[in-house]
Design a protein around this motif. Sequence first.
Motif, PDB file in Angstrom:
ATOM      1  N   GLU A 157      64.468 130.547 128.415  1.00 45.63           N
ATOM      2  CA  GLU A 157      65.125 130.337 126.910  1.00 45.63           C
ATOM      3  C   GLU A 157      64.262 128.376 126.996  1.00 45.63           C
ATOM      4  OE1 GLU A 157      69.760 131.459 127.627  1.00 45.63           O
ATOM      5  OE2 GLU A 157      69.106 129.964 128.643  1.00 45.63           O
ATOM      6  N   LEU A 158      63.760 128.014 127.676  1.00 46.28           N
ATOM      7  CA  LEU A 158      63.170 126.568 128.366  1.00 46.28           C
ATOM      8  C   LEU A 158      62.116 126.995 127.339  1.00 46.28           C
ATOM      9  CD1 LEU A 158      63.690 125.392 131.892  1.00 46.28           C
ATOM     10  CD2 LEU A 158      64.270 124.333 129.257  1.00 46.28           C
ATOM     11  N   ALA A 159      61.585 127.995 127.447  1.00 45.40           N
ATOM     12  CA  ALA A 159      60.067 127.903 126.633  1.00 45.40           C
ATOM     13  C   ALA A 159      60.028 128.254 125.600  1.00 45.40           C
ATOM     14  CB  ALA A 159      59.127 129.330 127.414  1.00 45.40           C
ATOM     15  N   ALA A 160      61.861 127.700 124.754  1.00 48.38           N
ATOM     16  CA  ALA A 160      62.008 128.405 123.231  1.00 48.38           C
ATOM     17  C   ALA A 160      62.490 127.187 122.513  1.00 48.38           C
ATOM     18  CB  ALA A 160      62.493 129.275 122.513  1.00 48.38           C
ATOM     19  N   GLU A 161      62.344 125.655 123.809  1.00 49.79           N
ATOM     20  CA  GLU A 161      61.989 124.510 122.750  1.00 49.79           C
ATOM     21  C   GLU A 161      61.437 123.974 121.437  1.00 49.79           C
ATOM     22  OE1 GLU A 161      62.112 119.447 124.322  1.00 49.79           O
ATOM     23  OE2 GLU A 161      61.184 120.889 125.415  1.00 49.79           O
ATOM     24  N   SER A 162      60.197 124.421 121.297  1.00 45.99           N
ATOM     25  CA  SER A 162      59.965 124.044 120.010  1.00 45.99           C
ATOM     26  C   SER A 162      60.110 125.181 118.614  1.00 45.99           C
ATOM     27  CB  SER A 162      57.594 124.512 120.259  1.00 45.99           C
ATOM     28  OG  SER A 162      58.327 125.758 120.312  1.00 45.99           O
ATOM     29  N   GLU A 163      60.639 126.019 119.390  1.00 52.74           N
ATOM     30  CA  GLU A 163      61.695 126.207 117.337  1.00 52.74           C
ATOM     31  C   GLU A 163      62.527 126.099 117.482  1.00 52.74           C
ATOM     32  OE1 GLU A 163      62.619 130.084 118.817  1.00 52.74           O
ATOM     33  OE2 GLU A 163      61.137 131.257 120.207  1.00 52.74           O
ATOM     34  N   PHE A 164      63.201 124.691 117.721  1.00 52.35           N
ATOM     35  CA  PHE A 164      64.477 124.075 117.549  1.00 52.35           C
ATOM     36  C   PHE A 164      63.562 122.702 116.484  1.00 52.35           C
ATOM     37  CE2 PHE A 164      65.984 126.566 120.210  1.00 52.35           C
ATOM     38  CZ  PHE A 164      67.721 127.087 120.156  1.00 52.35           C
ATOM     39  N   ASP A 165      64.876 122.042 116.042  1.00 53.69           N
ATOM     40  CA  ASP A 165      64.334 121.115 114.799  1.00 53.69           C
ATOM     41  C   ASP A 165      64.529 119.923 115.786  1.00 53.69           C
ATOM     42  OD1 ASP A 165      64.088 122.553 112.335  1.00 53.69           O
ATOM     43  OD2 ASP A 165      66.922 122.436 112.775  1.00 53.69           O
ATOM     44  N   VAL A 166      65.670 118.899 116.771  1.00 52.90           N
ATOM     45  CA  VAL A 166      65.679 118.412 117.448  1.00 52.90           C
ATOM     46  C   VAL A 166      66.559 118.796 119.066  1.00 52.90           C
ATOM     47  CG1 VAL A 166      67.656 115.837 117.930  1.00 52.90           C
ATOM     48  CG2 VAL A 166      66.702 117.312 115.312  1.00 52.90           C
ATOM     49  N   THR A 167      65.427 118.006 120.003  1.00 54.55           N
ATOM     50  CA  THR A 167      65.550 118.065 121.627  1.00 54.55           C
ATOM     51  C   THR A 167      66.638 116.624 122.071  1.00 54.55           C
ATOM     52  OG1 THR A 167      63.700 119.473 121.866  1.00 54.55           O
ATOM     53  CG2 THR A 167      64.823 118.068 124.102  1.00 54.55           C
ATOM     54  N   ILE A 168      67.988 117.061 122.370  1.00 54.93           N
ATOM     55  CA  ILE A 168      68.672 116.001 123.298  1.00 54.93           C
ATOM     56  C   ILE A 168      68.676 116.403 124.768  1.00 54.93           C
ATOM     57  CG2 ILE A 168      71.137 115.437 123.619  1.00 54.93           C
ATOM     58  CD1 ILE A 168      71.685 115.912 120.869  1.00 54.93           C
ATOM     59  N   VAL A 169      67.697 115.465 125.196  1.00 54.79           N
ATOM     60  CA  VAL A 169      68.010 115.804 126.872  1.00 54.79           C
ATOM     61  C   VAL A 169      69.538 114.895 127.258  1.00 54.79           C
ATOM     62  CG1 VAL A 169      66.668 115.074 129.230  1.00 54.79           C
ATOM     63  CG2 VAL A 169      65.376 115.141 126.711  1.00 54.79           C
ATOM     64  N   ASN A 170      70.043 116.103 128.096  1.00 57.11           N
ATOM     65  CA  ASN A 170      71.483 116.387 129.008  1.00 57.11           C
ATOM     66  C   ASN A 170      70.925 115.520 129.658  1.00 57.11           C
ATOM     67  OD1 ASN A 170      74.242 115.994 129.259  1.00 57.11           O
ATOM     68  ND2 ASN A 170      74.239 118.412 129.403  1.00 57.11           N
ATOM     69  N   HIS A 171      71.386 114.097 129.804  1.00 58.89           N
ATOM     70  CA  HIS A 171      70.595 113.023 130.720  1.00 58.89           C
ATOM     71  C   HIS A 171      72.649 113.390 131.531  1.00 58.89           C
ATOM     72  CE1 HIS A 171      66.730 111.986 131.686  1.00 58.89           C
ATOM     73  NE2 HIS A 171      66.418 111.937 130.076  1.00 58.89           N
ATOM     74  N   GLU A 172      73.278 112.858 130.769  1.00 57.92           N
ATOM     75  CA  GLU A 172      74.355 112.615 130.699  1.00 57.92           C
ATOM     76  C   GLU A 172      75.484 112.446 130.049  1.00 57.92           C
ATOM     77  OE1 GLU A 172      78.398 110.469 130.648  1.00 57.92           O
ATOM     78  OE2 GLU A 172      77.011 110.154 129.115  1.00 57.92           O
ATOM     79  N   VAL A 173      76.795 113.457 129.835  1.00 58.97           N
ATOM     80  CA  VAL A 173      77.405 114.310 129.243  1.00 58.97           C
ATOM     81  C   VAL A 173      78.154 113.300 128.159  1.00 58.97           C
ATOM     82  CG1 VAL A 173      79.360 115.763 128.419  1.00 58.97           C
ATOM     83  CG2 VAL A 173      77.951 116.106 130.474  1.00 58.97           C
ATOM     84  N   HIS A 174      77.974 112.027 127.823  1.00 59.07           N
ATOM     85  CA  HIS A 174      78.751 111.148 126.997  1.00 59.07           C
ATOM     86  C   HIS A 174      77.642 111.101 125.617  1.00 59.07           C
ATOM     87  CE1 HIS A 174      82.933 111.888 127.821  1.00 59.07           C
ATOM     88  NE2 HIS A 174      82.855 111.868 129.142  1.00 59.07           N
ATOM     89  N   ALA A 175      76.702 110.638 126.408  1.00 53.69           N
ATOM     90  CA  ALA A 175      75.436 110.171 125.686  1.00 53.69           C
ATOM     91  C   ALA A 175      74.478 111.385 124.980  1.00 53.69           C
ATOM     92  CB  ALA A 175      74.023 110.030 126.769  1.00 53.69           C
ATOM     93  N   ALA A 176      74.349 112.295 126.142  1.00 57.56           N
ATOM     94  CA  ALA A 176      74.576 113.535 124.747  1.00 57.56           C
ATOM     95  C   ALA A 176      74.908 114.038 123.197  1.00 57.56           C
ATOM     96  CB  ALA A 176      74.133 115.005 126.029  1.00 57.56           C
ATOM     97  N   ALA A 177      76.410 113.822 124.123  1.00 59.21           N
ATOM     98  CA  ALA A 177      77.070 114.364 123.519  1.00 59.21           C
ATOM     99  C   ALA A 177      76.809 113.135 121.860  1.00 59.21           C
ATOM    100  CB  ALA A 177      79.124 114.261 123.498  1.00 59.21           C
TER     101      ALA A 177
END
Length: 191
Positions: A157-177
Motif C-alpha cells: 500500500e505504501l508503494a502506491a502513494e504516487s497513484e494519489f492526488d494529495v498526500t497527508i502525513v499523519n503525524h497527529e490526528v487533528h492536524a491530519a483531519a
Amino acid sequence: MSKQRSRLVVLAGPTAVGKGTVAAAVRQDHPDVWISVSATTRPPRPGEENGVHYWFVSDAEFDKMIAEDNLLEWAVVHHSARYGTPRQPVELALASGRPAMLEIDLQGARQVRRTMPDALFVFLKPPSWEELVRRLVGRGTESAEERERRLVTAREELAAESEFDVTIVNHEVHAAAGELVALLKHSPTDL
C-alpha cells in the motif's frame, strides 16, 4: 438556486495509519461533512457499532449487495474479510452538495478511480515505517499472524502513494483531519 453536486474525496492509506481515527475526528469536529460507512464481513472490534463504524453483514448479505450492484467498490482485504462501499448513500450525499468522503483501502480507491475519476484521491501516510508498526502492534486488535499479514499488505500500500492526488502525513490526528477538511471544503474548481 440549485445545489451544486459536491466532489467526492477518497481517503486511503496503509493499514494502521489511522484512517479510521482521522475520519472519526472529521466526523466529530465537522458534522457537515458526510462520511460513508462501509459494509464488512469481519466481526466488530471492541467498541465498534453497527451502522456507525461499519455495517457488519454476513457473507450472504454481502454477496447479495454485489449481485444487485449496490456497492460502489468492494474488495477482500488482508486475505480475509470483505469490505465495500454502499453506492446509494454516496450518490445521495454528492447530489445534496455536502462535502463527502470515503475512507477505504487501496483496492477500493483504485476501483473508485475507474468509476469516479473526478474524485480527489488523498493518501494518508505514516511519519515512518517504524511508527506504522508501532501503531499496528499498539492497537492490539490482531493476532501475531494477522499483524504479519497486514504488514505485508502495508508495504504494498505504501508503494502506491504516487497513484494519489494529495498526500497527508499523519503525524497527529487533528492536524491530519484539519488538512483533510480543508481539501473537502474547497470546491472542485479550487483544486
